[in-house]
Design a protein around this motif. Structure first.
Motif, PDB file in Angstrom:
ATOM      1  N   GLY A 133      47.711  36.807  40.403  1.00  0.00           N
ATOM      2  CA  GLY A 133      48.143  35.520  40.936  1.00  0.00           C
ATOM      3  C   GLY A 133      48.014  35.464  42.447  1.00  0.00           C
ATOM      4  N   MET A 134      48.438  34.345  43.042  1.00  0.00           N
ATOM      5  CA  MET A 134      48.325  34.140  44.487  1.00  0.00           C
ATOM      6  C   MET A 134      49.698  33.918  45.107  1.00  0.00           C
ATOM      7  N   VAL A 135      49.888  34.495  46.293  1.00  0.00           N
ATOM      8  CA  VAL A 135      51.050  34.214  47.142  1.00  0.00           C
ATOM      9  C   VAL A 135      50.503  33.716  48.470  1.00  0.00           C
ATOM     10  N   LEU A 136      50.845  32.478  48.829  1.00  0.00           N
ATOM     11  CA  LEU A 136      50.294  31.858  50.035  1.00  0.00           C
ATOM     12  C   LEU A 136      51.410  31.565  51.029  1.00  0.00           C
ATOM     13  N   LEU A 143      29.588  38.228  57.738  1.00  0.00           N
ATOM     14  CA  LEU A 143      30.746  38.798  57.050  1.00  0.00           C
ATOM     15  C   LEU A 143      31.908  37.819  57.175  1.00  0.00           C
ATOM     16  N   THR A 144      31.972  36.869  56.245  1.00  0.00           N
ATOM     17  CA  THR A 144      33.013  35.844  56.247  1.00  0.00           C
ATOM     18  C   THR A 144      34.088  36.217  55.224  1.00  0.00           C
ATOM     19  N   PHE A 145      35.164  35.421  55.196  1.00  0.00           N
ATOM     20  CA  PHE A 145      36.208  35.657  54.207  1.00  0.00           C
ATOM     21  C   PHE A 145      35.638  35.569  52.791  1.00  0.00           C
ATOM     22  N   ALA A 146      34.822  34.538  52.536  1.00  0.00           N
ATOM     23  CA  ALA A 146      34.284  34.337  51.189  1.00  0.00           C
ATOM     24  C   ALA A 146      33.337  35.461  50.782  1.00  0.00           C
ATOM     25  N   SER A 147      32.434  35.867  51.707  1.00  0.00           N
ATOM     26  CA  SER A 147      31.481  36.925  51.358  1.00  0.00           C
ATOM     27  C   SER A 147      32.190  38.265  51.156  1.00  0.00           C
ATOM     28  N   ALA A 148      33.224  38.521  51.961  1.00  0.00           N
ATOM     29  CA  ALA A 148      33.979  39.767  51.787  1.00  0.00           C
ATOM     30  C   ALA A 148      34.684  39.775  50.434  1.00  0.00           C
ATOM     31  N   LEU A 149      35.232  38.623  50.037  1.00  0.00           N
ATOM     32  CA  LEU A 149      35.906  38.535  48.744  1.00  0.00           C
ATOM     33  C   LEU A 149      34.952  38.832  47.597  1.00  0.00           C
ATOM     34  N   ILE A 160      40.922  32.013  44.167  1.00  0.00           N
ATOM     35  CA  ILE A 160      41.319  31.600  42.818  1.00  0.00           C
ATOM     36  C   ILE A 160      40.641  32.484  41.772  1.00  0.00           C
ATOM     37  N   ARG A 161      39.358  32.731  41.950  1.00  0.00           N
ATOM     38  CA  ARG A 161      38.615  33.558  40.990  1.00  0.00           C
ATOM     39  C   ARG A 161      39.187  34.964  40.929  1.00  0.00           C
ATOM     40  N   ALA A 162      39.521  35.525  42.096  1.00  0.00           N
ATOM     41  CA  ALA A 162      40.077  36.882  42.131  1.00  0.00           C
ATOM     42  C   ALA A 162      41.415  36.948  41.413  1.00  0.00           C
ATOM     43  N   SER A 163      42.261  35.919  41.631  1.00  0.00           N
ATOM     44  CA  SER A 163      43.580  35.936  40.980  1.00  0.00           C
ATOM     45  C   SER A 163      43.467  35.706  39.474  1.00  0.00           C
ATOM     46  N   LEU A 164      42.458  34.955  39.033  1.00  0.00           N
ATOM     47  CA  LEU A 164      42.251  34.711  37.606  1.00  0.00           C
ATOM     48  C   LEU A 164      41.756  35.953  36.875  1.00  0.00           C
ATOM     49  N   THR A 165      41.095  36.845  37.616  1.00  0.00           N
ATOM     50  CA  THR A 165      40.514  38.039  36.982  1.00  0.00           C
ATOM     51  C   THR A 165      41.424  39.252  37.096  1.00  0.00           C
ATOM     52  N   GLY A 166      42.728  38.998  37.320  1.00  0.00           N
ATOM     53  CA  GLY A 166      43.699  40.084  37.234  1.00  0.00           C
ATOM     54  C   GLY A 166      44.064  40.757  38.531  1.00  0.00           C
ATOM     55  N   SER A 188      38.005  29.057  46.581  1.00  0.00           N
ATOM     56  CA  SER A 188      37.448  29.270  45.242  1.00  0.00           C
ATOM     57  C   SER A 188      37.392  30.746  44.887  1.00  0.00           C
ATOM     58  N   MET A 189      36.994  31.582  45.869  1.00  0.00           N
ATOM     59  CA  MET A 189      36.921  33.015  45.613  1.00  0.00           C
ATOM     60  C   MET A 189      38.318  33.609  45.420  1.00  0.00           C
TER      61      MET A 189
END
Length: 475
Positions: free
Chosen positions: A231-234, A286-292, A318-324, A315-316
């Motif tokens: 999940g995500m904590v923001l 090397l951006t946040f999205a590419s690093a993710l 969200i994808r990371a939190s969805l995949t555990g 989006s990345m």
């Protein structure tokens, strides 16, 4: 009666900080003579003669109340609390052979977060930020200013020949006593280059969630969110509101030998043993999205993203939190629930956000009143913003005073104020329906807003009404 003197910074250079505190004087040049305001009536003639020898000028001593001298000494010759004010061998910063090193060391001792070097048409000045407030410390000669800027550029690996474009760099500072990193930003302005140096605290040993200012309920809600396996904590809030410190305290808590923790940051403000930290470098892609994207191939358990700035990063995450994976990040919004609207505006589907968001947090920093000199006064209830209903009737309140301990600012230190919303099934349903008005629901669950928690500090006498007033509009 105490009053504040106005002294030209060039006049302050006529005596060192050591001399000013030793003789308890505030110097002011007038028609070729030096006026030295003091509160020391004893040995005033001897002090007069010694100052004439030291300065080479005709000196006139003028008595002022002790409170006035103390207030102005703390304003113009600010010194760190744990350093003796008349220690032998202390060098005046302006007369130091290594001005830059002394300036950085002094800012560190005073717990300053930033150093600003600025140039204008007729003058150059150095300001430092303490407890969120800017304080002017020194004036530089215009002829010396370019040399100081060039030295900063050389130390931070920047191009000294480039004066038309902004530049960013980093200094690894070590002077035998302190070792830390400095983020450098150079900005071309009308009259020259402005330099801002952000002092980064590499020491994470004293960071703990228990000391950040969470209430018992807020801490329980926050820990429930960060101790989930996915999940995500923001955390939301403006620049300088302590979001990164909260994240590092969280990472320190979660750091275990059994977990693989990866971070992408800009900049890396603390170094934590056992955590794989990556510095953002947008200039090479090397951006946040590419690093993710790469992180997801590194078998992570926990990922920390310095900031969600765009739809790709969102989006990345969200994808990371969805995949555990558990994803921690910051975002710029005005309230905890505003984070939901911001992500939906970015293009994140509400149903995905509802399924992944564990906890949303809003955070601010407010200054605390100095416990030594704060004083009680009658409170005017007409000062509240229109529509704000206080949780407690206030007939008196505490206001800022001013003493040597707080450098006559009336404030010492800052505290974080939080608004923490744990996402339960009902709130997840409201996210899916993109509902905005959740005030009644939060109140029914006893979840305090930023306004509620700021007012609680005010009611306890820990801060002033002026400090919490901007937060009362978030009720």
């Amino acid at each position: 009666m105490e009053h504040e003197l106005w002294v030209d910074p060039d006049d302050l250079k006529l005596v060192s900080a050591q001399q000013a505190w030793h003789y308890r004087i505030i110097p002011q040049r007038l028609n070729g003579r030096l006026i030295c305001y003091t509160d020391r009536e004893a040995d005033i003639q001897q002090a007069n003669e010694e100052l004439e020898m030291l300065t080479g000028m005709e000196v006139t001593m003028q008595l002022l109340p002790q409170g006035t001298i103390s207030k102005n000494l703390n304003k113009y010759y600010l010194q760190e609390e744990d350093k003796p004010r008349s220690s032998e061998g202390e060098a005046a910063l302006g007369a130091s052979s290594d001005f830059l090193s002394e300036l950085i060391g002094e800012a560190r001792r005073l717990k300053s977060s930033d150093i600003h070097l600025e140039i204008y048409e007729g003058r150059c000045r150095v300001r430092i930020r303490i407890d969120g407030q800017m304080i002017e410390r020194y004036r530089l000669d215009k002829t010396d200013y370019p040399a100081v800027v060039n030295k900063i550029k050389i130390l931070s690996g920047l191009d000294i020949a480039e004066k038309r474009l902004p530049q960013d760099g980093r200094i690894n500072f070590y002077n035998g006593q302190y070792k830390f990193d400095i983020r450098v930003s150079v900005l071309p302005t009308l009259h020259g280059e402005k330099v801002v140096m952000r002092l980064l605290n590499n020491d994470a040993t004293n960071i703990s969630l228990d000391t950040l200012g969470f209430s018992e309920q807020d801490l329980r809600h926050y820990l429930e969110g960060v101790q989930r396996p996915n999940g995500m904590v923001l955390i939301s809030g403006p620049t300088g509101s302590g979001k990164t410190t909260t994240l590092y305290a969280t990472l320190k808590l979660l750091n275990r030998e059994t977990r693989n923790i990866l971070t992408i940051e800009d900049p890396i403000e603390y170094t934590l043993e056992g955590i794989n930290q990556v510095q953002l470098k947008e200039s090479i892609g090397l951006t946040f999205a590419s690093a993710l994207r790469t992180f997801l191939r590194q078998d992570p358990d926990i990922i920390m993203v310095g900031e969600i700035r765009d739809v790709d990063t969102a989006s990345m995450a969200i994808r990371a939190s969805l995949t555990g994976h558990l994803v921690l990040s910051t975002i710029h919004t005005n309230s905890a629930w505003g984070t939901v609207s911001r992500l939906i505006d970015m293009g994140v589907p509400p149903f995905l956000l509802a399924n992944t968001l564990n906890t949303t947090v809003a955070q601010r920093l407010i200054r605390l009143l100095c416990p030594v000199c704060k004083r009680e006064a009658v409170f005017d209830r007409g000062l509240y913003p229109r529509g704000f209903v206080p949780a407690k009737a206030m007939s008196t309140h505490y206001v800022a005073g001013g003493c040597d301990r707080c450098h006559h600012t009336g404030y010492r230190g800052r505290a974080a104020v939080y608004e923490i919303i744990p996402i339960d099934q009902e709130l997840a349903g409201k996210i899916k329906r993109n509902e905005h008005d959740i005030g009644e629901y939060l109140a029914s669950r006893g979840i305090g807003t930023l306004a509620d928690n700021a007012f609680a500090l005010f009611a306890d006498g820990k801060t002033s009404f002026e400090e919490i007033y901007p937060l009362l509009f978030s009720f």
